[in-house]
Design a protein around this motif. Structure first.
Motif, PDB file in Angstrom:
ATOM      1  N   ILE A   1      34.535  92.264  21.879  1.00  0.00           N
ATOM      2  CA  ILE A   1      34.397  92.488  20.440  1.00  0.00           C
ATOM      3  C   ILE A   1      35.081  91.340  19.708  1.00  0.00           C
ATOM      4  N   LEU A   2      34.416  90.837  18.679  1.00  0.00           N
ATOM      5  CA  LEU A   2      34.961  89.741  17.882  1.00  0.00           C
ATOM      6  C   LEU A   2      35.613  90.295  16.619  1.00  0.00           C
ATOM      7  N   MET A   3      36.926  90.077  16.510  1.00  0.00           N
ATOM      8  CA  MET A   3      37.693  90.536  15.349  1.00  0.00           C
ATOM      9  C   MET A   3      38.721  89.465  14.991  1.00  0.00           C
ATOM     10  N   HIS A   4      39.238  89.546  13.771  1.00  0.00           N
ATOM     11  CA  HIS A   4      40.309  88.648  13.362  1.00  0.00           C
ATOM     12  C   HIS A   4      41.599  89.030  14.091  1.00  0.00           C
ATOM     13  N   ARG A   5      42.423  88.041  14.365  1.00  0.00           N
ATOM     14  CA  ARG A   5      43.679  88.248  15.099  1.00  0.00           C
ATOM     15  C   ARG A   5      44.559  89.279  14.397  1.00  0.00           C
ATOM     16  N   SER A   6      44.645  89.218  13.072  1.00  0.00           N
ATOM     17  CA  SER A   6      45.507  90.148  12.331  1.00  0.00           C
ATOM     18  C   SER A   6      45.022  91.592  12.498  1.00  0.00           C
ATOM     19  N   GLU A   7      43.701  91.793  12.504  1.00  0.00           N
ATOM     20  CA  GLU A   7      43.156  93.136  12.715  1.00  0.00           C
ATOM     21  C   GLU A   7      43.479  93.641  14.118  1.00  0.00           C
TER      22      GLU A   7
ATOM     23  N   ARG B   1      31.584 111.506  14.705  1.00  0.00           N
ATOM     24  CA  ARG B   1      32.083 112.079  13.450  1.00  0.00           C
ATOM     25  C   ARG B   1      32.393 113.564  13.605  1.00  0.00           C
ATOM     26  N   HIS B   2      31.763 114.216  14.571  1.00  0.00           N
ATOM     27  CA  HIS B   2      32.035 115.632  14.830  1.00  0.00           C
ATOM     28  C   HIS B   2      33.303 115.795  15.686  1.00  0.00           C
ATOM     29  N   ASP B   3      33.481 114.915  16.666  1.00  0.00           N
ATOM     30  CA  ASP B   3      34.585 115.040  17.617  1.00  0.00           C
ATOM     31  C   ASP B   3      35.887 114.382  17.162  1.00  0.00           C
ATOM     32  N   TYR B   4      35.822 113.480  16.175  1.00  0.00           N
ATOM     33  CA  TYR B   4      37.002 112.725  15.761  1.00  0.00           C
ATOM     34  C   TYR B   4      37.189 112.755  14.250  1.00  0.00           C
ATOM     35  N   SER B   5      38.445 112.655  13.822  1.00  0.00           N
ATOM     36  CA  SER B   5      38.763 112.422  12.414  1.00  0.00           C
ATOM     37  C   SER B   5      38.866 110.913  12.249  1.00  0.00           C
ATOM     38  N   ILE B   6      38.025 110.345  11.402  1.00  0.00           N
ATOM     39  CA  ILE B   6      37.982 108.895  11.219  1.00  0.00           C
ATOM     40  C   ILE B   6      39.103 108.487  10.251  1.00  0.00           C
ATOM     41  N   LEU B   7      39.994 107.615  10.720  1.00  0.00           N
ATOM     42  CA  LEU B   7      41.109 107.155   9.894  1.00  0.00           C
ATOM     43  C   LEU B   7      40.814 105.822   9.223  1.00  0.00           C
ATOM     44  N   ASP B   8      40.165 104.905   9.955  1.00  0.00           N
ATOM     45  CA  ASP B   8      39.888 103.577   9.430  1.00  0.00           C
ATOM     46  C   ASP B   8      38.661 103.017  10.134  1.00  0.00           C
ATOM     47  N   THR B   9      37.888 102.163   9.461  1.00  0.00           N
ATOM     48  CA  THR B   9      36.715 101.556  10.090  1.00  0.00           C
ATOM     49  C   THR B   9      36.772 100.043   9.974  1.00  0.00           C
ATOM     50  N   TYR B  10      36.168  99.363  10.937  1.00  0.00           N
ATOM     51  CA  TYR B  10      36.123  97.901  10.974  1.00  0.00           C
ATOM     52  C   TYR B  10      34.697  97.468  11.294  1.00  0.00           C
ATOM     53  N   GLU B  11      34.218  96.424  10.616  1.00  0.00           N
ATOM     54  CA  GLU B  11      32.939  95.820  10.977  1.00  0.00           C
ATOM     55  C   GLU B  11      33.257  94.696  11.949  1.00  0.00           C
ATOM     56  N   VAL B  12      32.673  94.752  13.139  1.00  0.00           N
ATOM     57  CA  VAL B  12      32.994  93.787  14.186  1.00  0.00           C
ATOM     58  C   VAL B  12      31.721  93.155  14.738  1.00  0.00           C
ATOM     59  N   GLY B  13      31.879  91.996  15.327  1.00  0.00           N
ATOM     60  CA  GLY B  13      30.784  91.327  16.012  1.00  0.00           C
ATOM     61  C   GLY B  13      30.891  91.584  17.503  1.00  0.00           C
ATOM     62  N   LEU B  14      29.831  91.312  18.246  1.00  0.00           N
ATOM     63  CA  LEU B  14      29.818  91.523  19.693  1.00  0.00           C
ATOM     64  C   LEU B  14      29.366  90.255  20.402  1.00  0.00           C
TER      65      LEU B  14
END
Length: 158
Positions: free
Chosen positions: A85-91, A17-30
């Motif tokens: 990382i487990l994410m939806h195809r559209s994401e 959070r100090h080194d980057y500007s966060i534009l969007d976040t995603y909850e993902v599985g592993l």
């Protein structure tokens, strides 16, 4: 035996959070091995050098350190292996488009258990320049000083 409910945080990447500007976040599985999950249950992980890449339509988490499980046998995991990382195809399709734009990267913000499963918060982020970091620090300091002054005013100490 009752199932685990709610969230239990394992590790956070405060430096992100100090080194980057966060534009969007995603909850993902592993996708993890058994010894990795047991090591995480002991609350041991480091996200400091971690990042994610998109290779052949799949997202991979790299350089996240999950130490070996102390009770593990010869089939223990490697601490810094590549994890899927487990994410939806559209994401994933959206991420491919955004990361190819340039200047954007995928950074893990935290690891936690949610209803017994290991989840991560992955952020689409843009790197900050040194002057941006200094400006953020100055802004935070001035906001803190205003809150202190207001608190003193309210208490009648001026």
């Amino acid at each position: 035996m009752p199932r685990e409910q709610g969230r239990k945080f394992i590790a956070q990447n405060k430096k992100a959070r100090h080194d980057y500007s966060i534009l969007d976040t995603y909850e993902v599985g592993l996708v993890l091995t058994g010894t990795e999950v047991k090591s995480l249950r002991a609350g041991r992980a480091s996200l400091v050098d971690g990042f994610a890449t998109v290779d052949d339509g799949e997202v991979w988490l790299q350089h996240v350190h999950i130490p070996e499980y102390t009770e593990g046998t010869w089939n223990n995991h490697t601490p810094r292996r590549k994890r899927k990382i487990l994410m939806h195809r559209s994401e994933i399709e959206k991420l491919i488009g955004k990361t190819k734009e340039g200047g954007l990267t995928l950074v893990p913000l935290d690891l936690y258990f949610k209803d017994g499963k290991v989840k991560a918060t992955l952020a689409l982020a843009k790197g900050k320049k040194t002057y941006d970091k200094r400006q953020d620090l100055a802004e935070r300091d001035s906001r803190r000083e205003m809150e202190r002054a207001f608190g003193r005013y309210v208490k009648g100490r001026r």
